[in-house]
Design a protein around this motif. Structure first.
Motif, short mmCIF file in Angstrom:
data_model
loop_
_atom_site.label_atom_id
_atom_site.label_comp_id
_atom_site.label_asym_id
_atom_site.label_seq_id
_atom_site.Cartn_x
_atom_site.Cartn_y
_atom_site.Cartn_z
N TYR A 43 0.85 -1.20 0.00
CA TYR A 43 0.00 0.00 0.00
C TYR A 43 0.89 1.25 0.00
N TYR A 44 1.98 1.19 0.78
CA TYR A 44 2.89 2.33 0.88
C TYR A 44 3.47 2.67 -0.50
N VAL A 45 3.95 1.64 -1.20
CA VAL A 45 4.56 1.85 -2.52
C VAL A 45 3.52 2.41 -3.50
N HIS A 47 0.84 4.09 -2.80
CA HIS A 47 0.52 5.47 -2.40
C HIS A 47 1.62 6.43 -2.85
N TYR A 48 2.87 5.98 -2.72
CA TYR A 48 4.03 6.80 -3.12
C TYR A 48 3.99 7.08 -4.62
N ARG A 49 3.73 6.02 -5.40
CA ARG A 49 3.67 6.18 -6.88
C ARG A 49 2.50 7.10 -7.27
N ALA A 51 1.25 9.50 -5.47
CA ALA A 51 1.62 10.88 -5.10
C ALA A 51 2.53 11.50 -6.16
N GLN A 52 3.40 10.67 -6.76
CA GLN A 52 4.29 11.18 -7.81
C GLN A 52 3.49 11.72 -9.00
N HIS A 53 2.28 11.18 -9.17
CA HIS A 53 1.41 11.67 -10.25
C HIS A 53 0.38 12.67 -9.74
N GLY A 54 0.56 13.11 -8.50
CA GLY A 54 -0.33 14.14 -7.94
C GLY A 54 -1.65 13.60 -7.44
N LEU A 56 -3.80 12.09 -4.54
CA LEU A 56 -3.78 11.93 -3.09
C LEU A 56 -5.08 11.27 -2.66
N ILE A 57 -5.07 10.77 -1.40
CA ILE A 57 -6.26 9.99 -1.02
C ILE A 57 -7.46 10.86 -0.66
N ILE B 4 12.39 3.06 -0.74
CA ILE B 4 11.75 4.38 -0.83
C ILE B 4 11.89 5.11 0.49
N HIS B 39 10.87 13.21 -7.64
CA HIS B 39 9.92 13.45 -8.74
C HIS B 39 8.49 13.69 -8.26
N MET B 40 8.36 14.45 -7.18
CA MET B 40 7.04 14.79 -6.65
C MET B 40 6.55 16.10 -7.26
N PRO B 41 5.25 16.26 -7.50
CA PRO B 41 4.74 17.56 -7.93
C PRO B 41 4.91 18.58 -6.81
N VAL B 44 2.56 18.38 -3.66
CA VAL B 44 2.84 17.28 -2.73
C VAL B 44 4.06 17.64 -1.88
N GLY B 219 -7.04 17.34 2.73
CA GLY B 219 -6.63 16.01 2.28
C GLY B 219 -5.53 16.08 1.25
N THR B 224 2.20 9.19 3.49
CA THR B 224 3.32 8.25 3.40
C THR B 224 4.63 8.97 3.05
N ILE B 225 4.52 10.18 2.50
CA ILE B 225 5.72 10.96 2.19
C ILE B 225 6.01 11.94 3.33
#
Lengths: 129, 275
Positions: A43-45, A47-49, A51-54, A56-57, B4, B39-41, B44, B219, B224-225
């Motif tokens: 789930y962590y991974v 969620h991280y991926r 977030a990289q695409h913007g 969020l939950i 990570i 590589h975070m926006p 975030v 939200g 996690t980050i």
């Protein structure tokens, strides 16, 4: 209350307040990360991926959050830890506000009330937005 | 997951460490670190940074408040201005396009670099203006021989106006805006430099907290980050503050300026090449 006494209370109690909440938040965050690593690493991974695409939950109500904590949801424990951390400034301003009321220093009662209102308004604006 | 997590912790510890040594705070370094390396926006990175800034401010304030360096009343007066700016900034951060945020960030990095080069010395005033006297903002600070020196404060409204901008930038960009805050107190209000730094650090908690509450309630915080980042930046800042007394920070100033200019260039380039 004399001015020196007020200053002494502020200088003695503010660091205790800051340190206590900070330690509580850090313990919660570390516990949340250990729980995530143990029970929900995928789930962590994911969620991280996301977030990289913007992605969020999104919003969580406090009630929902505590329900998830009761179920041992690691992500909810992390969210609680972050909320506790943001309580540091709120608690510190609230403490000053109460002290100034006790001292009847109304100028500073008004100033700290404004800051408190700003912090609460921010939270409400975020919830509404 | 472990990979990570270790990567985020390493970035955060590094950002907190450099932020503490340079006196600019972890936010200035963790936002570009998350954007460039993870590589975070921007949005975030800003959300995660704001929360870590609250933590470092609280950690560093403990000693400054206890030892009397922080002017608590100046902080409380100016927090009215920074909170106003921070709430507006954090609200706008959800609307403003990424490219604008990156360009603004680059501009703030250049301002921080300029501030690092042009830090002013102490210029203690013995007479405050009527508003500062009415608000009882004067304080005492130990000189080199340990004797307490009384200082007065001037130009509160002008300092407050710059604080609104500092708050706005903090909410928009996830940084403490410490360089702007110290400039307002040191250059405009004539507080001694160390008092300005300690008071700025103390205020940063409330400014970043106001922004963080908007992000969390909306939200918009990637938990996690933000969680490992908050832990890492706090640990790095703690290590930096322990090492600070044993280092000649003056000699590191050029390194900090180069880092800031390079980050500004990278962020500016990313923004412009993405248009």
């Amino acid at each position: 209350m004399p001015k020196q006494e007020e200053d002494r209370i502020l200088r003695e109690w503010t660091p205790i307040l800051l340190r206590s909440i900070l330690i509580a938040a850090m313990i919660t965050l570390v516990a949340g990360l250990i729980l995530t690593y143990t029970f929900a690493p995928d789930y962590y991974v994911e969620h991280y991926r996301a977030a990289q695409h913007g992605h969020l939950i999104g919003k969580e109500t406090l009630g929902l959050l505590f329900d998830r904590v009761r179920q041992g949801n690691p992500h909810a424990v992390l969210t609680i830890g972050l909320f506790v951390l943001t309580l540091v400034p709120l608690a510190r301003v609230a403490f000053c506000f109460i002290l100034f009321i006790r001292e009847r220093d109304y100028t500073y009662v008004a100033l700290t009330a404004y800051v408190l209102a700003g912090l609460i308004a921010g939270m409400l604006a975020g919830s509404a937005g | 997951m472990l990979e990570i997590l270790i990567g985020l912790l390493a970035l955060a510890v590094g950002a907190g460490f450099i932020g503490s040594l340079s006196g600019l705070g972890g936010g200035v370094f963790i936002v570009p670190a998350l954007v460039i390396f993870a590589h975070m926006p921007m949005q975030v990175a800003v959300g995660a940074s704001l929360i870590s800034v609250v933590a470092t401010s609280a950690g560093a304030s403990v000693a400054f408040v206890r030892d009397g360096w922080t002017n608590l009343k100046v902080a409380m007066v100016l927090e009215c201005a920074t909170v106003t700016g921070a709430v507006i900034g954090a609200y706008l951060a959800g609307i403003v396009p990424n490219v604008v945020l990156e360009l603004l960030f680059a501009a703030m990095m250049l301002q921080s670099a300029y501030f690092t080069v042009t830090k002013r010395g102490d210029d203690i005033l013995t007479k405050g203006d009527p508003l500062a006297v009415r608000l009882e903002l004067a304080g005492e600070v130990p000189d080199l021989s340990g004797n307490l020196v009384h200082y007065e404060v001037v130009k509160v409204p002008q300092g407050g106006a710059l604080m609104v901008v500092a708050g706005l930038m903090s909410g928009l960009l996830g940084i403490g805006s410490g360089a702007l805050k110290v400039m307002a107190m040191d250059y405009i209000m004539h507080l001694p430099l160390k008092v300005s730094s300690a008071t700025s650090n103390f205020m940063i908690g409330v400014t970043a907290g106001a922004g963080a509450l908007v992000f969390l309630a909306r939200g918009d915080v990637a938990t996690t980050i933000a969680s490992p980042v908050a832990i890492g930046v706090t640990a790095g800042a703690l290590a930096g503050s322990r090492l600070l007394p044993h280092l000649r920070v003056e000699s590191l100033r050029t390194v900090f300026v180069i880092i800031l200019v390079l980050i500004a260039a990278e962020m500016g380039w990313r923004a412009l090449s993405g248009i």
